[in-house]
Design an enzyme around this catalytic site. Structure first.
Site, mmCIF file in Angstrom:
data_model
loop_
_atom_site.group_PDB
_atom_site.id
_atom_site.type_symbol
_atom_site.label_atom_id
_atom_site.label_comp_id
_atom_site.label_asym_id
_atom_site.label_seq_id
_atom_site.Cartn_x
_atom_site.Cartn_y
_atom_site.Cartn_z
ATOM 1 N N SER A 70 0.799 -1.235 0.000
ATOM 2 C CA SER A 70 0.000 0.000 0.000
ATOM 3 C C SER A 70 0.828 1.280 0.000
ATOM 4 C CB SER A 70 -0.931 0.026 1.208
ATOM 5 O OG SER A 70 -2.068 -0.735 0.924
ATOM 6 N N LYS A 73 0.430 3.435 -2.923
ATOM 7 C CA LYS A 73 -0.721 4.341 -3.058
ATOM 8 C C LYS A 73 -0.287 5.809 -3.052
ATOM 9 C CE LYS A 73 -3.855 0.828 -1.312
ATOM 10 N NZ LYS A 73 -4.365 0.072 -0.189
ATOM 11 N N TYR A 197 -3.874 -2.104 -10.234
ATOM 12 C CA TYR A 197 -3.710 -1.899 -8.793
ATOM 13 C C TYR A 197 -2.790 -2.973 -8.178
ATOM 14 C CZ TYR A 197 -4.891 -2.247 -3.842
ATOM 15 O OH TYR A 197 -4.809 -2.369 -2.487
ATOM 16 N N TYR A 249 -4.333 3.736 7.901
ATOM 17 C CA TYR A 249 -5.700 3.217 8.050
ATOM 18 C C TYR A 249 -6.309 3.654 9.379
ATOM 19 C CZ TYR A 249 -2.928 0.417 4.921
ATOM 20 O OH TYR A 249 -2.029 0.042 3.986
ATOM 21 N N VAL A 267 1.191 -3.751 3.787
ATOM 22 C CA VAL A 267 1.169 -5.051 4.473
ATOM 23 C C VAL A 267 2.412 -5.902 4.195
ATOM 24 C CG1 VAL A 267 -1.330 -5.251 4.807
ATOM 25 C CG2 VAL A 267 -0.289 -6.143 2.706
HETATM 26 N N1 GLN Z 1 -2.263 -5.410 -2.036
HETATM 27 C C1 GLN Z 1 -2.821 -5.291 -0.730
HETATM 28 C C2 GLN Z 1 -4.312 -5.463 -0.790
HETATM 29 O O1 GLN Z 1 -4.872 -5.016 -1.730
HETATM 30 C C3 GLN Z 1 -2.450 -3.957 -0.155
HETATM 31 C C4 GLN Z 1 -2.982 -3.760 1.241
HETATM 32 C C5 GLN Z 1 -2.057 -2.998 2.155
HETATM 33 O O2 GLN Z 1 -0.845 -2.926 1.992
HETATM 34 N N2 GLN Z 1 -2.645 -2.480 3.201
HETATM 35 O O3 GLN Z 1 -4.945 -6.035 0.064
#
Ligand code: GLN
Length: 313
Positions: A70, A73, A197, A249, A267
């Protein structure tokens, strides 16, 4: 607050953190909902700091590549803002969600408009905007291209095994995308948007590369160029504001409280943090806490920010 850090002190703080964290027993758990991430050793710990000028300072496994997940992003948002400017905000909000990153609950009550670009549905809309606003001559993978450019390292790639693992298991992300399509907030076809994505999430970078890639946000947008993504000081400030309020988050408030720096987690266990006017920081340890943020990477950035006096508050 432009400010060159005391490099000697910084190096000794980083070395101290890396030594202590290598032996730390409480490391959290790897993300196992993406099978390929479950195989990464919990023993890794790395940290890198890229001051505005000069080479980054490294400690621990700072040269080992990991899945940025993430954290991509931030770079996706940077590309989308370059392509469509403030019209992006018609399709994605700027408020913390208070929900997990892959939650579907809010999307239903808010008619398919994600709360912010740093939760999964927000990043999926951002990927849709990037795909739908491509110009002739644009790179095939603009987020990867931007990462390579910013990190000054063309060797950065997508980890194909992680990508395949996400495609095989990413049903929840597809559900989020189909839901937004039903609400009229997705222009492209779901498989294509979600693929884009997943590919950005599967970019692999080391702490050194990630700190370099994030440095433009510490430098008021300088370092990003118009042919990749022009970033004005105002835009850099706003991306930082979103990282502070939404980057971790439903733990974003706690992270602001503890660290006081804009942070974005993934993650894969990485965290990018920005000390505006001073440096970009990347820390990595694959073990996560219950909110999906790296336990030791957060603790390390907290310690570093305290020792160096880098909180923005
Ligand atoms: N690729 C992961 C997902 O879509 C990214 C989530 C994350 O890093 N929080 O679930």
């Amino acid at each position: 607050m432009p400010n060159a850090p005391d490099l000697e002190k910084l190096k000794s703080v980083l070395d101290g953190i890396a030594t202590r964290y290598a032996g730390e027993a409480e490391r959290g758990d790897v993300a196992d909902y993406i099978p390929e991430l479950a195989d990464v050793s919990l023993n890794h710990f790395g940290i890198a700091v890229a001051p505005l000028q000069g080479a980054p300072l490294l400690a621990g496994d700072a040269e080992v590549a990991f899945s940025i997940q993430s954290i991509s992003k931030v770079f996706g948002l940077t590309v989308a803002l370059e392509r469509v400017g403030a019209t992006l905000w018609r399709r994605v909000g700027r408020e913390p969600s208070g929900d997990p990153f892959n939650s579907i609950v809010q999307l239903e009550s808010e008619r398919g408009k994600p709360r912010n670009p740093f939760i999964n549905p927000g990043a999926i809309v951002v990927a849709d905007v990037i795909l739908g606003n491509a110009k002739p001559g644009d790179p095939e993978e603009p987020v990867l291209d931007l990462c390579r450019y910013l990190a000054e390292d063309p060797s950065i790639t997508v980890d194909e095994a992680v990508f395949q693992s996400e495609v095989a298991t990413g049903h929840r992300n597809r559900a989020l995308a189909y839901f937004m399509q039903a609400e009229g907030n997705l222009e492209g076809e779901v498989p294509e948007v979600v693929k884009s994505y997943f590919r950005q999430c599967s970019i692999a970078m080391s702490c050194r590369q990630l700190a370099m890639a994030g440095r433009f946000l510490a430098a008021g947008g300088q370092g990003a160029a118009a042919d990749h993504a022009a970033v004005t000081p105002e835009r850099a400030r706003r991306i930082n504001a979103l990282m502070m309020t939404c980057g971790c988050y439903d733990a974003s408030g706690e992270v602001a409280f503890r660290i006081g720096l804009p942070c974005k987690s993934g993650v894969g266990g990485g965290i990018l943090a920005i000390a505006p006017g001073i440096a970009a920081i990347a820390a990595w340890c694959p073990g996560l806490d219950d909110k999906g943020n790296s336990r030791l990477a957060l603790a390390a950035i907290e310690e570093l920010s305290r020792e160096m006096g880098w909180s923005v508050f």
